[in-house]
Design a protein around this motif. Structure first.
Motif, mmCIF file in Angstrom:
data_model
loop_
_atom_site.group_PDB
_atom_site.id
_atom_site.type_symbol
_atom_site.label_atom_id
_atom_site.label_comp_id
_atom_site.label_asym_id
_atom_site.label_seq_id
_atom_site.Cartn_x
_atom_site.Cartn_y
_atom_site.Cartn_z
ATOM 1 N N VAL A 117 0.834 -1.195 0.000
ATOM 2 C CA VAL A 117 0.000 0.000 0.000
ATOM 3 C C VAL A 117 0.870 1.247 0.000
ATOM 4 O O VAL A 117 1.827 1.346 0.776
ATOM 5 C CB VAL A 117 -0.941 0.025 1.230
ATOM 6 C CG1 VAL A 117 -1.815 1.278 1.216
ATOM 7 C CG2 VAL A 117 -1.800 -1.232 1.272
ATOM 8 N N ALA A 118 0.544 2.195 -0.884
ATOM 9 C CA ALA A 118 1.229 3.492 -0.923
ATOM 10 C C ALA A 118 0.206 4.568 -0.610
ATOM 11 O O ALA A 118 -0.791 4.712 -1.326
ATOM 12 C CB ALA A 118 1.847 3.730 -2.303
ATOM 13 N N THR A 119 0.440 5.339 0.459
ATOM 14 C CA THR A 119 -0.546 6.330 0.875
ATOM 15 C C THR A 119 0.099 7.366 1.777
ATOM 16 O O THR A 119 1.319 7.364 1.975
ATOM 17 C CB THR A 119 -1.740 5.635 1.576
ATOM 18 O OG1 THR A 119 -2.756 6.604 1.847
ATOM 19 C CG2 THR A 119 -1.314 4.959 2.875
ATOM 20 N N PHE A 120 -0.718 8.253 2.360
ATOM 21 C CA PHE A 120 -0.217 9.310 3.243
ATOM 22 C C PHE A 120 -1.322 9.721 4.209
ATOM 23 O O PHE A 120 -2.477 9.312 4.079
ATOM 24 C CB PHE A 120 0.262 10.516 2.421
ATOM 25 C CG PHE A 120 -0.799 11.115 1.517
ATOM 26 C CD1 PHE A 120 -1.584 12.182 1.939
ATOM 27 C CD2 PHE A 120 -1.015 10.604 0.242
ATOM 28 C CE1 PHE A 120 -2.553 12.719 1.123
ATOM 29 C CE2 PHE A 120 -1.985 11.140 -0.594
ATOM 30 C CZ PHE A 120 -2.759 12.212 -0.155
ATOM 31 N N ASP A 121 -0.966 10.526 5.192
ATOM 32 C CA ASP A 121 -1.900 11.099 6.173
ATOM 33 C C ASP A 121 -2.862 10.057 6.741
ATOM 34 O O ASP A 121 -2.441 9.067 7.312
ATOM 35 C CB ASP A 121 -2.663 12.271 5.541
ATOM 36 C CG ASP A 121 -1.804 13.518 5.417
ATOM 37 O OD1 ASP A 121 -0.619 13.459 5.809
ATOM 38 O OD2 ASP A 121 -2.279 14.544 4.912
ATOM 39 N N ARG A 122 -4.183 10.279 6.578
ATOM 40 C CA ARG A 122 -5.177 9.386 7.164
ATOM 41 C C ARG A 122 -5.065 7.977 6.606
ATOM 42 O O ARG A 122 -5.369 6.995 7.294
ATOM 43 C CB ARG A 122 -6.592 9.930 6.917
ATOM 44 C CG ARG A 122 -6.898 11.238 7.627
ATOM 45 C CD ARG A 122 -7.024 11.061 9.128
ATOM 46 N NE ARG A 122 -8.221 10.319 9.497
ATOM 47 C CZ ARG A 122 -9.435 10.851 9.596
ATOM 48 N NH1 ARG A 122 -9.625 12.130 9.348
ATOM 49 N NH2 ARG A 122 -10.464 10.105 9.964
ATOM 50 N N GLY A 123 -4.630 7.854 5.358
ATOM 51 C CA GLY A 123 -4.441 6.530 4.780
ATOM 52 C C GLY A 123 -3.416 5.725 5.540
ATOM 53 O O GLY A 123 -3.606 4.534 5.818
ATOM 54 N N SER A 124 -2.294 6.383 5.919
ATOM 55 C CA SER A 124 -1.257 5.697 6.689
ATOM 56 C C SER A 124 -1.779 5.273 8.052
ATOM 57 O O SER A 124 -1.525 4.158 8.524
ATOM 58 C CB SER A 124 -0.037 6.608 6.851
ATOM 59 O OG SER A 124 0.515 6.940 5.596
ATOM 60 N N GLN A 125 -2.527 6.164 8.697
ATOM 61 C CA GLN A 125 -3.068 5.854 10.021
ATOM 62 C C GLN A 125 -4.048 4.683 9.971
ATOM 63 O O GLN A 125 -4.036 3.803 10.830
ATOM 64 C CB GLN A 125 -3.783 7.086 10.581
ATOM 65 C CG GLN A 125 -2.888 8.289 10.826
ATOM 66 C CD GLN A 125 -3.685 9.524 11.178
ATOM 67 O OE1 GLN A 125 -4.771 9.440 11.736
ATOM 68 N NE2 GLN A 125 -3.156 10.691 10.837
ATOM 69 N N ASN A 126 -4.913 4.675 8.953
ATOM 70 C CA ASN A 126 -5.995 3.690 8.898
ATOM 71 C C ASN A 126 -5.584 2.340 8.330
ATOM 72 O O ASN A 126 -6.271 1.333 8.569
ATOM 73 C CB ASN A 126 -7.156 4.241 8.070
ATOM 74 C CG ASN A 126 -7.811 5.446 8.714
ATOM 75 O OD1 ASN A 126 -7.626 5.693 9.903
ATOM 76 N ND2 ASN A 126 -8.554 6.203 7.938
ATOM 77 N N LEU A 127 -4.469 2.295 7.572
ATOM 78 C CA LEU A 127 -4.134 1.063 6.852
ATOM 79 C C LEU A 127 -2.824 0.418 7.299
ATOM 80 O O LEU A 127 -2.474 -0.657 6.806
ATOM 81 C CB LEU A 127 -4.068 1.345 5.346
ATOM 82 C CG LEU A 127 -5.368 1.837 4.697
ATOM 83 C CD1 LEU A 127 -5.134 2.228 3.245
ATOM 84 C CD2 LEU A 127 -6.454 0.768 4.771
ATOM 85 N N ARG A 128 -2.104 1.047 8.217
ATOM 86 C CA ARG A 128 -0.785 0.506 8.586
ATOM 87 C C ARG A 128 -0.889 -0.889 9.208
ATOM 88 O O ARG A 128 0.075 -1.642 9.210
ATOM 89 C CB ARG A 128 -0.043 1.459 9.522
ATOM 90 C CG ARG A 128 -0.665 1.680 10.875
ATOM 91 C CD ARG A 128 0.352 2.374 11.809
ATOM 92 N NE ARG A 128 0.816 3.636 11.281
ATOM 93 C CZ ARG A 128 0.397 4.818 11.703
ATOM 94 N NH1 ARG A 128 -0.520 4.891 12.659
ATOM 95 N NH2 ARG A 128 0.888 5.923 11.200
ATOM 96 N N GLU A 129 -2.029 -1.210 9.744
ATOM 97 C CA GLU A 129 -2.274 -2.574 10.216
ATOM 98 C C GLU A 129 -3.585 -3.049 9.613
ATOM 99 O O GLU A 129 -4.591 -2.331 9.666
ATOM 100 C CB GLU A 129 -2.353 -2.606 11.751
ATOM 101 C CG GLU A 129 -1.026 -2.329 12.424
ATOM 102 C CD GLU A 129 -1.124 -2.439 13.950
ATOM 103 O OE1 GLU A 129 -2.192 -2.872 14.443
ATOM 104 O OE2 GLU A 129 -0.149 -2.083 14.617
ATOM 105 N N PRO A 130 -3.608 -4.218 9.011
ATOM 106 C CA PRO A 130 -2.561 -5.242 8.962
ATOM 107 C C PRO A 130 -1.801 -5.256 7.631
ATOM 108 O O PRO A 130 -1.284 -6.293 7.225
ATOM 109 C CB PRO A 130 -3.382 -6.523 9.099
ATOM 110 C CG PRO A 130 -4.638 -6.223 8.336
ATOM 111 C CD PRO A 130 -4.893 -4.745 8.508
ATOM 112 N N PHE A 131 -1.719 -4.103 6.938
ATOM 113 C CA PHE A 131 -1.122 -4.085 5.604
ATOM 114 C C PHE A 131 0.285 -3.486 5.602
ATOM 115 O O PHE A 131 0.668 -2.752 6.509
ATOM 116 C CB PHE A 131 -2.032 -3.304 4.640
ATOM 117 C CG PHE A 131 -3.448 -3.802 4.614
ATOM 118 C CD1 PHE A 131 -3.756 -5.031 4.044
ATOM 119 C CD2 PHE A 131 -4.474 -3.063 5.189
ATOM 120 C CE1 PHE A 131 -5.060 -5.505 4.039
ATOM 121 C CE2 PHE A 131 -5.779 -3.516 5.182
ATOM 122 C CZ PHE A 131 -6.071 -4.750 4.616
ATOM 123 N N ASP A 132 1.053 -3.807 4.550
ATOM 124 C CA ASP A 132 2.389 -3.265 4.344
ATOM 125 C C ASP A 132 2.235 -1.886 3.715
ATOM 126 O O ASP A 132 1.876 -1.777 2.544
ATOM 127 C CB ASP A 132 3.181 -4.207 3.431
ATOM 128 C CG ASP A 132 4.518 -3.624 3.021
ATOM 129 O OD1 ASP A 132 5.065 -2.802 3.777
ATOM 130 O OD2 ASP A 132 5.009 -3.981 1.924
#
Length: 346
Positions: free
Chosen positions: A35-50
């Motif tokens: 997954v490539a993202t930023f801001d809220r995307g990083s917060q919401n997707l850091r688990e359980p995804f790479d």
């Protein structure tokens, strides 16, 4: 199984919320995901995804309004970061041996994917404006033109566009497929109730709306105003996923900005909606216009005591219409995505 890069626009929570449903499905199918993202995307997707943090283009908001000069200045200053992020993402994609790019309105993953000759699949609601036959008030033509240009520049030339919409519209572009909105499992599994409060939500503090609400008789639970506490019949709350979900499913109606995710979640839960679009953000104007056109609620560019009271008075009419809203799951889009992934990857 495919090795997939999934680009997610990180501004706001909507893109990452719906992407999480797609990512979970793809993971269950056995695909390898990055997954490539930023801001809220990083917060919401850091688990359980790479998750890899990348540069993100952002809007500047002041008093619930998009400020384009500030937005341009803000993003021009950070353009060198965007170039570095694109180069880093290209290197990582080569290292990961990516087969396919999926993007939810995230431009870097799309453009780098094209540069590497990879197939690209777009999943978003924004392309309803450019890839389907739709209408909107003539007074918004300049805003619509800007929104169409941005949409075309963000994720151009995808091999397939999976477009989500809460209303039916004829498709006019090849390789475009229209589906019902993607909804998180919590919404699909929710059992809505109807209490006495109206849920209020704004993207940024809106003092004029707070003043109008204070003059209306009725109970309001308000998010996004930057503080918590009680003022008359208004209960202000700070951000809370669990609290917001509880207040959303039990509200008798919604008064809010017209972001796609909240609008579609409210409709699925059977909640009439009074929309106040963020000024000059055409996507929200477009959603609000079609919300009103379908009879699910009303919208105004500015809210005052009389307009809020009129909406509340007409709640029975809106409730009848919302009861007819077609409630569907995510199955049709996910099935089409499975077909495309199999078609585009070894």
């Amino acid at each position: 199984m495919a090795n997939i890069l999934y680009g997610v626009n990180g501004e706001g929570a909507g893109h990452s919320t719906r992407s999480k449903e797609v990512l979970t499905h793809l993971q269950e199918q056995g695909h390898t995901l990055h997954v490539a993202t930023f801001d809220r995307g990083s917060q919401n997707l850091r688990e359980p995804f790479d998750v890899t943090e990348i540069f993100g283009f952002r809007f500047a908001y002041v008093n619930n309004r998009v400020r384009y000069k500030r937005t341009i200045a803000k993003n021009l200053i950070t353009m060198p970061q965007a170039a570095k992020s694109a180069a880093r993402l290209k290197h990582l994609m080569e290292t990961w041996k990516i087969d396919l790019v999926i993007t939810d309105f995230e431009p870097l993953s799309c453009h780098v994917g094209h540069r590497m000759g990879l197939p690209v699949i777009s999943i978003d609601n924004q392309h309803c404006l450019t890839n389907a036959v739709v209408s909107y008030p003539r007074r918004y033509r300049s805003d619509a033109a800007a929104a169409k240009l941005v949409t075309r520049l963000m994720t151009p030339h995808a091999d397939a566009y999976l477009v989500i919409s809460f209303f039916a519209a004829p498709v006019k572009k090849r390789n475009t497929f229209l589906f019902p909105p993607l909804l998180r499992q919590a919404i699909l599994e929710a059992k809505p109730t109807q209490r006495e409060h109206v849920l209020v939500y704004v993207t940024s503090p809106a003092p004029s709306l707070a003043k109008a609400l204070s003059a209306v008789r009725g109970k309001f639970i308000a998010y996004g105003f930057g503080h918590d506490g009680e003022a008359g019949d208004i209960v202000y709350k700070k951000p809370s996923l669990e609290g917001f979900m509880r207040d959303l499913t039990s509200a008798k109606a919604i008064v809010a900005n017209s972001g796609f995710s909240l609008v579609t979640e409210a409709l699925h839960l059977g909640k009439p909606y009074l929309a106040v679009p963020v000024k000059h953000q055409f996507e929200q104007i477009f959603n609000a216009y079609w919300l009103q056109k379908a009879g699910y609620g009303a919208y105004w560019e500015e809210l005052n005591k009389e307009r809020i009271e009129s909406f509340l008075y007409n709640l029975p009419l809106y409730q009848e219409k919302v009861a007819e809203y077609p409630r569907q799951g995510n199955g049709a889009l996910l099935a089409k995505l499975d077909t495309l992934v199999a078609e585009y990857t070894p």
